[in-house]
Write a protein that holds these residues in place. Structure first.
Motif, PDB file in Angstrom:
ATOM      1  N   ASP A   1      17.495 -14.980  17.494  1.00 26.01           N
ATOM      2  CA  ASP A   1      17.695 -13.699  16.796  1.00 26.01           C
ATOM      3  C   ASP A   1      19.131 -13.183  16.891  1.00 26.01           C
ATOM      4  OD1 ASP A   1      15.073 -13.702  16.072  1.00 26.01           O
ATOM      5  OD2 ASP A   1      14.406 -12.341  17.654  1.00 26.01           O
ATOM      6  N   SER A   2      20.013 -13.902  17.578  1.00 22.43           N
ATOM      7  CA  SER A   2      21.424 -13.479  17.642  1.00 22.43           C
ATOM      8  C   SER A   2      22.025 -13.506  16.249  1.00 22.43           C
ATOM      9  CB  SER A   2      22.210 -14.403  18.578  1.00 22.43           C
ATOM     10  OG  SER A   2      21.704 -14.347  19.893  1.00 22.43           O
ATOM     11  N   ARG A   3      22.868 -12.492  15.947  1.00 19.73           N
ATOM     12  CA  ARG A   3      23.438 -12.387  14.597  1.00 19.73           C
ATOM     13  C   ARG A   3      24.948 -12.277  14.658  1.00 19.73           C
ATOM     14  NH1 ARG A   3      20.136  -7.701  11.555  1.00 19.73           N
ATOM     15  NH2 ARG A   3      19.861  -6.898  13.661  1.00 19.73           N
ATOM     16  N   ASN A   4      25.581 -12.756  13.589  1.00 21.53           N
ATOM     17  CA  ASN A   4      27.032 -12.613  13.490  1.00 21.53           C
ATOM     18  C   ASN A   4      27.363 -11.315  12.750  1.00 21.53           C
ATOM     19  OD1 ASN A   4      26.532 -13.134  10.798  1.00 21.53           O
ATOM     20  ND2 ASN A   4      27.342 -15.226  10.838  1.00 21.53           N
ATOM     21  N   ALA A   5      28.656 -11.100  12.495  1.00 19.78           N
ATOM     22  CA  ALA A   5      29.096  -9.846  11.860  1.00 19.78           C
ATOM     23  C   ALA A   5      28.523  -9.689  10.460  1.00 19.78           C
ATOM     24  CB  ALA A   5      30.623  -9.800  11.815  1.00 19.78           C
ATOM     25  N   ALA A   6      28.216 -10.814   9.786  1.00 19.03           N
ATOM     26  CA  ALA A   6      27.661 -10.752   8.427  1.00 19.03           C
ATOM     27  C   ALA A   6      26.159 -10.509   8.432  1.00 19.03           C
ATOM     28  CB  ALA A   6      27.977 -12.044   7.676  1.00 19.03           C
ATOM     29  N   GLY A   7      25.546 -10.439   9.625  1.00 15.73           N
ATOM     30  CA  GLY A   7      24.112 -10.201   9.717  1.00 15.73           C
ATOM     31  C   GLY A   7      23.268 -11.457   9.669  1.00 15.73           C
ATOM     32  N   GLU A   8      23.896 -12.653   9.690  1.00 17.83           N
ATOM     33  CA  GLU A   8      23.143 -13.900   9.655  1.00 17.83           C
ATOM     34  C   GLU A   8      22.593 -14.217  11.049  1.00 17.83           C
ATOM     35  OE1 GLU A   8      25.141 -16.924   6.692  1.00 17.83           O
ATOM     36  OE2 GLU A   8      26.683 -16.051   7.989  1.00 17.83           O
ATOM     37  N   TYR A   9      21.382 -14.751  11.087  1.00 18.50           N
ATOM     38  CA  TYR A   9      20.755 -15.132  12.349  1.00 18.50           C
ATOM     39  C   TYR A   9      21.205 -16.528  12.768  1.00 18.50           C
ATOM     40  CZ  TYR A   9      17.590 -11.145  11.946  1.00 18.50           C
ATOM     41  OH  TYR A   9      17.071  -9.883  11.863  1.00 18.50           O
TER      42      TYR A   9
END
Length: 519
Positions: free
Chosen positions: A457-465
């Motif tokens: 469930d970790s996400r990057n700045a763009a909101g991708e998992y």
């Protein structure tokens, strides 16, 4: 606009009224005597123009004009006298009584209408000016009331630094009468004992912000009793060059802010201490025996998290391991996780059965059933998932139970990766089916990898998992590597994907590797 005709000649009244009506003046009132006119005016019916005959029986036009001008509501009503007389003295007396113009009988129609229109335009202009003056007075009274009852202080200084306006709020804030504020320099010397604050204020009074720009600063000051307080000042410059100061007493706010920061600091210290305690509960020995090695990674999203895991001996021939994830994260979830940790201590009868005089390992599905009885949702308002496994170090025989946790992976020495299929419901909800048992036998080089859902469930700045596909790709690439390298690779891949952003949920990873059977 309303016009009143006063003349003792009926025919002349009719004549004037007809001329005015033909010119578009519909609101025309006529009176045969000055007394009748004054009676109507006393009743409050004020016209916009009076055409007054100068010579009439009874009260003359001059006396009537003089009386009309004593009525406050009639002071601005123009009076044009109409007369057959050429007596300059009479005309002078009429003007002295308040008449604004005169017309000779019989009047010339264009002259009459021109003088009437001029008088009405003047009356309209006077009415508009008076109405605007009333509006301005009302606005001034309203602003004065705001300034009187506002707790903020408002002050204005001219380009030379002299105060041109000081509101009552200044006295409420600083406790000094308004006449204390004569110049900016005097005000600074009296109110601001702090040299740095005084120097900064003096610089603003000299330089002044550009019109349209606002500076906001917070300064310590001393009230009339010498008590140290804090004010916030908004500075703005008018196009005229005058500097406006809007001053707010921030003493209570700053005190509350200071208290809040102290409480936050104490709270943070408590959280840091709790985090240290939680870290101390994580497994420390990276080799249990020559038959088993393990590694782990733990990244809490806050100082303390709701994840916890452990690897521990169960008697001389068995090892137990578990990973649990309490719903939510933070203090409440951490407390539940600590309670489960204590409940799952390897010396407790929860995991070890000594009733027959020897050590028996309690099956994982029984342990999970006991957890479900001990930690109902109604008691803690929390639920959790858990994977629990026991391994016989002599044979590699493993038995496990999974209560709603993400399926762990069995990584064979050959590189084959198989999720462990048996999975039941989460701990804490009553009335559900029991957790089904699962079994497998580990060969030398086999690994068991279990993760919390925080990694996927970790996400990057763009909101991708980060997602399961990326996890599977890393596991496949490092399947043959030692278990420690595998976990480090997972952590590094997630860290790079998330661009070093802190996790939004607790991330826990635990891996064990069966080296060889215990002799």
């Amino acid at each position: 606009m309303r016009i009143t005709i006063v003349d003792d000649s009926e025919s002349f009244r009719v004549y004037l009224a007809s001329l005015l009506a033909a010119a578009g003046h519909a609101a025309v009132t006529v009176h045969a005597s000055a007394e009748a006119c004054l009676t109507e005016l006393a009743a409050g019916a004020a016209p916009d123009l009076i055409l007054m005959d100068l010579i009439m029986p009874g009260l003359s036009g001059i006396d009537a004009t003089r009386r009309i001008k004593t009525i406050p509501a009639m002071a601005d009503v123009p009076v044009i006298v109409i007369t057959v007389s050429d007596d300059d003295a009479k005309l002078a007396e009429a003007f002295a009584a308040g008449a604004m113009d005169y017309i000779k009988k019989p009047p010339c129609r264009p002259e009459l209408l021109a003088r009437v229109d001029s008088a009405l335009r003047l009356k309209k202009a006077v009415d508009e000016r008076k109405a605007r003056e009333r509006e301005i007075e009302a606005e001034k009274a309203y602003i004065a009331a705001i300034l009187e009852y506002s707790h903020d202080g408002i002050a204005v200084t001219g380009p030379g630094g002299r105060f041109t306006f000081v509101s009552p709020g200044m006295e409420r804030i600083f406790g000094l009468p308004a006449d204390t504020y004569t110049t900016a320099d005097r005000w600074l010397d009296i109110v601001f004992p702090d040299m740095a604050a005084r120097a900064d204020l003096a610089d603003i009074f000299v330089s002044r912000p550009a019109p349209g720009h606002v500076w906001r600063r917070i300064y310590p000051f001393a009230d009339k009793n010498g008590q140290r307080r804090v004010c916030q000042i908004h500075f703005s410059t008018m196009p005229s060059g005058d500097l406006i100061l809007n001053i707010q007493d921030m003493t209570l706010f700053e005190k509350q802010k200071e208290d809040l920061l102290k409480k936050h600091s104490r709270h943070q210290k408590d959280l840091d201490a709790a985090a240290e305690i939680q870290q101390s509960l994580l497994p420390r020995r990276f080799t249990m025996s020559e038959s088993l090695r393990f590694a782990w990674e733990f990244l809490p999203c806050d100082n303390i998290g709701g994840d916890i895991f452990n690897v521990f001996p169960l008697g001389p021939h068995h090892v137990g391991l578990y990973m649990l994830d309490v719903s939510g994260h933070g203090v409440a979830s951490s407390l539940v996780a600590h309670s489960v940790y204590n409940f799952m201590h390897y010396q407790r009868s929860t995991l070890i059965d000594r009733s027959e005089g020897h050590i028996d390992v309690v099956p994982p599905e029984v342990v999970l059933s006991r957890l479900n009885d001990e930690f109902p949702f109604t008691k803690f308002q929390k639920f959790f998932t858990i994977f629990y496994m026991t391994i016989d170090l002599r044979s590699g025989a493993a038995r496990y139970g999974n209560a709603g946790h993400p399926a762990p992976q069995h990584i064979a020495a050959s590189g084959a990766i198989t999720p462990l299929p048996r999975r039941g419901t989460i701990i804490g909800l009553t009335g559900l089916d029991p957790t089904p048992p699962g079994e497998l036998t580990l060969a030398p080089g086999d690994k068991i990898l279990t993760l919390s859902d925080g990694l996927g469930d970790s996400r990057n700045a763009a909101g991708e998992y980060f997602g399961e596909d990326r996890i599977d790709a890393v596991v496949a690439r490092y399947a043959a590597a030692p278990v420690g390298e595998l976990l480090s690779a997972l952590r590094g891949a997630a860290w790079e994907f998330c661009q070093a952003a802190p996790p939004r949920d607790d991330v826990s990873m635990l891996g064990v590797e069966f080296v060889r059977p215990k002799g």
